[in-house]
Motif scaffolding. Structure first.
Motif, short mmCIF file in Angstrom:
data_model
loop_
_atom_site.label_atom_id
_atom_site.label_comp_id
_atom_site.label_asym_id
_atom_site.label_seq_id
_atom_site.Cartn_x
_atom_site.Cartn_y
_atom_site.Cartn_z
N ALA A 159 95.24 59.35 90.34
CA ALA A 159 95.19 59.00 91.75
C ALA A 159 95.10 57.50 91.93
O ALA A 159 94.72 56.77 91.03
CB ALA A 159 94.00 59.67 92.41
N ASP A 166 89.43 60.08 88.59
CA ASP A 166 89.82 60.23 90.01
C ASP A 166 88.63 60.67 90.87
O ASP A 166 88.75 61.59 91.69
CB ASP A 166 90.95 61.26 90.15
CG ASP A 166 92.20 60.87 89.37
OD1 ASP A 166 92.39 59.65 89.15
OD2 ASP A 166 92.96 61.77 89.00
N THR A 222 87.91 57.06 97.09
CA THR A 222 88.44 58.23 96.40
C THR A 222 89.40 57.75 95.31
O THR A 222 89.86 56.60 95.34
CB THR A 222 89.23 59.17 97.34
OG1 THR A 222 90.35 58.44 97.85
CG2 THR A 222 88.36 59.63 98.51
N GLY A 223 89.66 58.62 94.34
CA GLY A 223 90.61 58.29 93.27
C GLY A 223 90.15 57.15 92.39
O GLY A 223 90.95 56.41 91.85
N ASN A 246 88.60 55.30 89.12
CA ASN A 246 88.64 55.55 87.67
C ASN A 246 87.95 54.45 86.89
O ASN A 246 88.14 53.26 87.16
CB ASN A 246 90.10 55.68 87.21
CG ASN A 246 90.66 57.03 87.57
OD1 ASN A 246 90.43 58.02 86.90
ND2 ASN A 246 91.37 57.07 88.71
#
Length: 568
Positions: free
Chosen positions: A249, A354, A367-368, A370
């Motif tokens: 993501a 993600d 969000t997403g 890493n």
RNA sequence: CGGGGCAUAGCGCAGCCUGGUAGCGCACCAGCUUUGGGAGCUGGCUGUCGGGGGUUCGAAUCCCUCUGCCCCGACCA
């Protein structure tokens, strides 16, 4: 004993603040009365039970070669200063001064006193090993006494301390105590287990706790079945995460105004807690905040957190104000990205790709996200509690049960003997620092734990080993029948002479009242006398767990009961 | 320690909002009737309404303060 000569202080209603079964029942049965928060008087009936437990503990300790002593409850500060615990113990240690303004404390435990005794009295290796124990009230000024006798401030404890020339000798005594504790709880008749444990405040290395299994227990223990892994969840390693999936993501910032909890954020973003990271801010050693990062569906493990070098012990969460002023947003919007404070990340949290987390900006989440791409690869550690069905250290799935800690054995090593210079001479005439073990049983807590494990809606169901009386004699309308009175009296004398502990309900009460009280008290065996029965030459017998009566010929009552007492 | 709640008879509670001199159930005491699963009737006892201060003609009730007890306390991090 006759009820007319016993303070039978049963209550139909328990005080509103009694929460758990043992607390309610101990009050209702008239075993104890509260005097102040966490401080109780034992009434005659309760004391009988407490003494039963004490007697079993004493017998088994004696059997294991330990010697009984009795140490003072009030202890001079000097010894605690010498061991270093005067400053370390914290507010649980109740301190007081005498008329000369000398400092004392109420003993929460007795390592200092016994170590002082032994360094004075034990000179030669020939006197070793030794194991001293006492059964005595302790006082710990608990932050929050609760659950009645279960977590009281003043409580009865059996504590034992052993002294050794070497580790092998300590291990021998430790193993002996392990077996002794098992015998004690077997004899009492409790469903218990021994588990690996944290050493906490007392210090030392190896230790086991003995837990009575009950849903109301305050501890959680991890078990994998007979002979398998067994440990307090506090020190059970959580399994390492598998390889982290590849990032797929793109990181994005989303508005999450008013959504603060993991569940709320998951609902809004249509994801699940295991895809979210939560960031907890705790107080560091130097007082500045430290961040701990966990997966949204995981629980912080206090002991593991406290073992981190930069985290202050005892673990404390940073206040909401501190978080807002030092990190610029409220706790509901925190995340690991862009936080410039020390950051510890749990294994499992480091294994998520993600993920969703707070944006460190009020009302926003990311969000997403890493690791290694959107923020640095984390400093990974084990911070969480293992979850049910995850792999325990022996590879088997973990079962998590609740337990009441009733016993704890420690290998203390030289923590106290070194600080307090407890030496003796070995075979070569060299001074050797003694190695210590210590072994505790919460005697009063055992009483409460036994009730937690053995009760029903009508009252307590004592294991025979610690019941205040073995047999209740309940005559119906005794005041109307001289024949009945004579029969009761005769059996009472007979049973008493046979060494059986009997309670005769000689109150002029209605049968329902007597039945209800005897069941509340939890007396294992009951014999009911009535005119009707005497006409047939029988008594009615039932155990506390039965719901049906059995007719027993009056003439056989003693032999019948003897047989029952052995079999139950 | 932080947050919340409670404090009225031995126990469980009502009364407090809207101030007018305290009540219910159980327990306890006496009597009578009952007597196989927490009896019924009659009569009775029991309260510094947690302490202190204030407002008021008047405070259980409103205000301030102290104390005690209970609950919750990462998972909003």
């Amino acid at each position: 004993m006759r009820t007319s000569n016993l303070l039978l202080a049963t209550l139909r209603d328990a005080p509103a603040d009694a929460e758990i079964a043992s607390h309610r029942l101990m009050l209702r049965a008239g075993m104890v009365r509260q005097l102040a928060a966490g401080i109780y008087t034992w009434l005659p009936l309760g004391l009988r039970v407490l003494r039963k437990v004490e007697t079993i503990v004493r017998a088994e300790m004696d059997r294991a070669g330990a010697q009984e002593v009795l140490m003072p409850g009030v202890q001079p500060a000097e010894l605690w200063q010498e061991s270093g615990r005067w400053d370390k113990y914290g507010p649980e240690l109740l301190r007081l001064q005498d008329r000369h303004q000398r400092h004392f404390c109420l003993g929460p435990t007795h390592e200092e006193i016994i170590t002082d005794l032994v360094r004075r009295e034990v000179r030669s290796y020939r006197q070793l090993p030794v194991n001293f124990y006492q059964i005595q009230n302790k006082f710990r000024d608990e932050i929050r006494p609760r659950f009645g006798i279960m977590r009281a401030r003043e409580f009865l404890m059996k504590d034992a301390y052993s002294f050794h020339l070497n580790q092998e000798s300590l291990q021998e005594t430790y193993d002996l105590m392990y077996r002794t504790y098992s015998r004690i709880f077997d004899r009492i008749g409790l469903d218990y287990c021994a588990v690996l444990a944290d050493t906490g405040n007392i210090g030392g290395s190896r230790s086991h706790e003995f837990h009575v299994l009950a849903d109301s227990g305050e501890d959680r223990i991890v078990l994998t079945g007979k002979g398998g892994y067994a440990a307090n969840i506090e020190l059970t390693p959580a399994p390492a995460a598998g390889a982290r999936p590849a990032a797929t993501a793109v990181m994005a910032k989303v508005a999450t105004a008013g959504k603060h909890t993991i569940d709320e954020v998951c609902g809004l973003l249509n994801t699940t807690p295991d895809k979210c990271l939560k960031t907890l801010i705790v107080v560091g050693k130097d007082g500045s905040p430290v961040a701990l990062v966990l997966r949204g569906d995981h629980e912080l493990n206090r002991v593991k957190a406290e073992s981190l070098p930069s985290v202050r012990t005892p673990l404390a969460f940073a206040g909401a104000e501190v978080v807002r002023t030092s990190l610029g947003c409220s706790v509901g919007s925190l995340g690991p990205r862009g936080l410039n404070i020390p950051l510890y990340v749990d294994n499992a949290a480091a294994g998520v790709a993600d993920f969703v987390c707070g944006a460190n900006e009020e009302g926003f989440h990311l969000t997403g996200v890493n690791w290694g791409r959107d923020l640095a690869e984390p400093q990974v550690t084990d911070l969480r509690n293992i979850c049910a069905d995850e792999a325990a250290p022996d590879g088997k799935p973990a079962r998590i049960a609740r337990g009441i800690e009733v016993g704890h054995i420690f290998q203390l090593g030289t923590k106290y003997s070194e600080a307090m210079k407890a030496h003796c001479l070995d075979e070569a005439g060299r001074a050797v620092t003694l190695i210590m073990g210590c072994y505790g049983i919460g005697v009063s807590r055992v009483v409460a734990a036994a009730i937690e494990q053995n009760h029903d809606e009508r009252g307590i169901i004592w294991p025979a080993s610690i019941a205040p009386f073995q047999v209740a004699l309940v005559p119906i309308n005794m005041h109307k029948s001289e024949r009945l009175r004579a029969a009761v009296e005769s059996l009472y004398q007979e049973l008493t002479a046979a060494g059986i502990e009997v309670l005769v309900d000689d109150r002029r009460e209605r049968p329902g009242v007597m039945f209800a009280d005897m069941e509340l008290l939890g007396i294992p065996h009951r014999l009911v006398f009535s005119e009707r029965g005497l006409d047939a030459g029988t008594l009615e017998y039932r155990t506390r767990r039965d719901t049906e009566d059995r007719a027993v010929p009056v003439a056989e009552a003693l032999s019948f009961l003897r047989a029952q007492l052995i079999s139950v």
